[in-house]
Design a protein around this motif. Structure first.
Motif, mmCIF file in Angstrom:
data_model
loop_
_atom_site.group_PDB
_atom_site.id
_atom_site.type_symbol
_atom_site.label_atom_id
_atom_site.label_comp_id
_atom_site.label_asym_id
_atom_site.label_seq_id
_atom_site.Cartn_x
_atom_site.Cartn_y
_atom_site.Cartn_z
ATOM 1 N N GLU A 32 -5.600 6.361 -3.183
ATOM 2 C CA GLU A 32 -6.152 5.851 -1.930
ATOM 3 C C GLU A 32 -7.020 4.617 -2.154
ATOM 4 O O GLU A 32 -7.026 3.693 -1.345
ATOM 5 C CB GLU A 32 -6.967 6.939 -1.226
ATOM 6 C CG GLU A 32 -6.128 8.089 -0.692
ATOM 7 C CD GLU A 32 -5.095 7.625 0.322
ATOM 8 O OE1 GLU A 32 -5.421 6.744 1.136
ATOM 9 O OE2 GLU A 32 -3.953 8.128 0.282
ATOM 10 N N PRO A 56 0.807 -1.229 0.000
ATOM 11 C CA PRO A 56 0.000 0.000 0.000
ATOM 12 C C PRO A 56 0.834 1.271 0.000
ATOM 13 O O PRO A 56 0.488 2.252 -0.677
ATOM 14 C CB PRO A 56 -0.819 -0.127 1.291
ATOM 15 C CG PRO A 56 -0.929 -1.602 1.513
ATOM 16 C CD PRO A 56 0.382 -2.166 1.049
ATOM 17 N N GLU A 57 1.965 1.258 0.725
ATOM 18 C CA GLU A 57 2.787 2.464 0.805
ATOM 19 C C GLU A 57 3.474 2.802 -0.511
ATOM 20 O O GLU A 57 4.002 3.908 -0.684
ATOM 21 C CB GLU A 57 3.831 2.337 1.918
ATOM 22 C CG GLU A 57 4.723 1.124 1.809
ATOM 23 C CD GLU A 57 4.190 -0.076 2.585
ATOM 24 O OE1 GLU A 57 5.018 -0.857 3.078
ATOM 25 O OE2 GLU A 57 2.958 -0.212 2.694
ATOM 26 N N LYS A 82 -4.806 1.660 -2.540
ATOM 27 C CA LYS A 82 -4.281 1.254 -1.241
ATOM 28 C C LYS A 82 -5.288 0.391 -0.492
ATOM 29 O O LYS A 82 -4.929 -0.621 0.131
ATOM 30 C CB LYS A 82 -3.923 2.487 -0.412
ATOM 31 C CG LYS A 82 -2.723 3.257 -0.922
ATOM 32 C CD LYS A 82 -2.399 4.440 -0.002
ATOM 33 C CE LYS A 82 -1.179 5.207 -0.511
ATOM 34 N NZ LYS A 82 -0.842 6.350 0.370
#
Length: 290
Positions: free
Chosen positions: A227, A221-222, A230
């Protein structure tokens, strides 16, 4: 049907082999299935131009060094016309990406396509086979550095083998590797920092394991900016997702173990002793035979 026209500089190969069909083409060159004119045995012929792959000679040296049932064998090497022609063991049942795609089926009620994973025992056996090979590589101070479904091949005898060693390298256990190589999302985070060990292969195995279990590729996700992306990544490694797919928490724990950050991520030998493999693999505890 006549044989395909010989690529420039490959007449030495065609003097000994008959080209049967094209198996695939990648970033570095084309691969053909060939048959030896005298023995009638079949092989894969990989032709790589030096200008396209500066690592090709290193790949040959690594393959000659590694003799293991989990590594694609190399039989002959021809060098001419600014290229290397490698005669390799034929893995006639394709690669793991093709295997994964073959598991996509229409859902019974809706007809919507869905991934139907192999049973846990099969997933565990495949992973055990590959980790045993990775363990062998690391014991011999070789890191593959590009483990992904396209580089894992299946033989007619249902043996999974690591292939495409063009990014492989020998390493010093007392020093970090620093070359920025690999394929996202299979590339370990520490490779981006250009300070890593052979455990980068374990991270790649973890992403491969997730793909085999879920049919999807996991992105940290990072590493994502969107968004929504993620959230999708986080959901892929949720207990609900793995429970709904009848994979279960032990498999999820194993996936998270392999893609954990250094130093929590274990070695290949330690991964082979993980409770998930010990419970589900029929080969758990077997010795690795070179």
């Amino acid at each position: 049907m006549p044989s395909p026209a010989p690529p420039f500089g490959s007449q030495a190969v065609l003097d000994e082999y008959t080209v049967l069909k094209v198996l695939g083409a990648g970033k570095f060159g084309e691969v053909n299935e060939v048959k030896h004119k005298e023995t009638k045995k079949r092989f894969a012929w990989k032709r790589v131009k030096f200008e396209n792959d500066p690592h090709c000679e290193a790949e040959v040296q690594v393959l000659k060094q590694l003799k293991h049932h989990g590594v694609v064998g190399i039989y002959q090497v021809f060098s001419q016309g600014g290229a290397l022609d490698l005669i390799l063991e034929l893995c006639s049942r394709g690669d793991m990406q093709q295997f994964i795609e073959s598991k996509v089926e229409p859902a019974p009620m809706t007809g919507k396509k869905m991934y139907v994973p192999p049973v846990l025992e099969t997933i565990a056996d495949i992973t055990q086979q590959l980790l045993a090979t990775v363990s062998f590589l690391h014991e011999n101070c070789v890191a593959h550095r590009d483990i992904k479904p396209e580089n894992v091949l299946l033989t007619s005898r249902t043996q999974w083998k690591l292939a495409d060693f063009n990014l492989a390298t020998t390493f010093d256990p007392n020093e970090y590797m620093a070359e920025h190589v690999g394929t996202t999302p299979f590339k370990a985070p520490e490779v981006e920092d250009m300070k890593y060990t052979e455990k980068c292969d374990i991270y790649s195995m973890g992403i491969l394991f997730i793909a085999l279990a879920t049919g999807k590729r996991y992105w940290r996700p990072e590493s994502l900016e969107d968004e929504e992306d993620k959230l999708v990544a986080e959901e892929l490694l949720s207990e609900k997702t793995w429970k709904d797919a009848e994979l279960g928490k032990p498999a999820l724990d194993f996936a998270k173990y392999m893609i954990s950050l250094e130093p929590e991520r274990g070695s290949a030998e330690e991964a082979l002793k993980h409770p998930f493999l010990m419970q589900y693999s029929s080969q758990a505890g077997c010795c690795t035979i070179s």
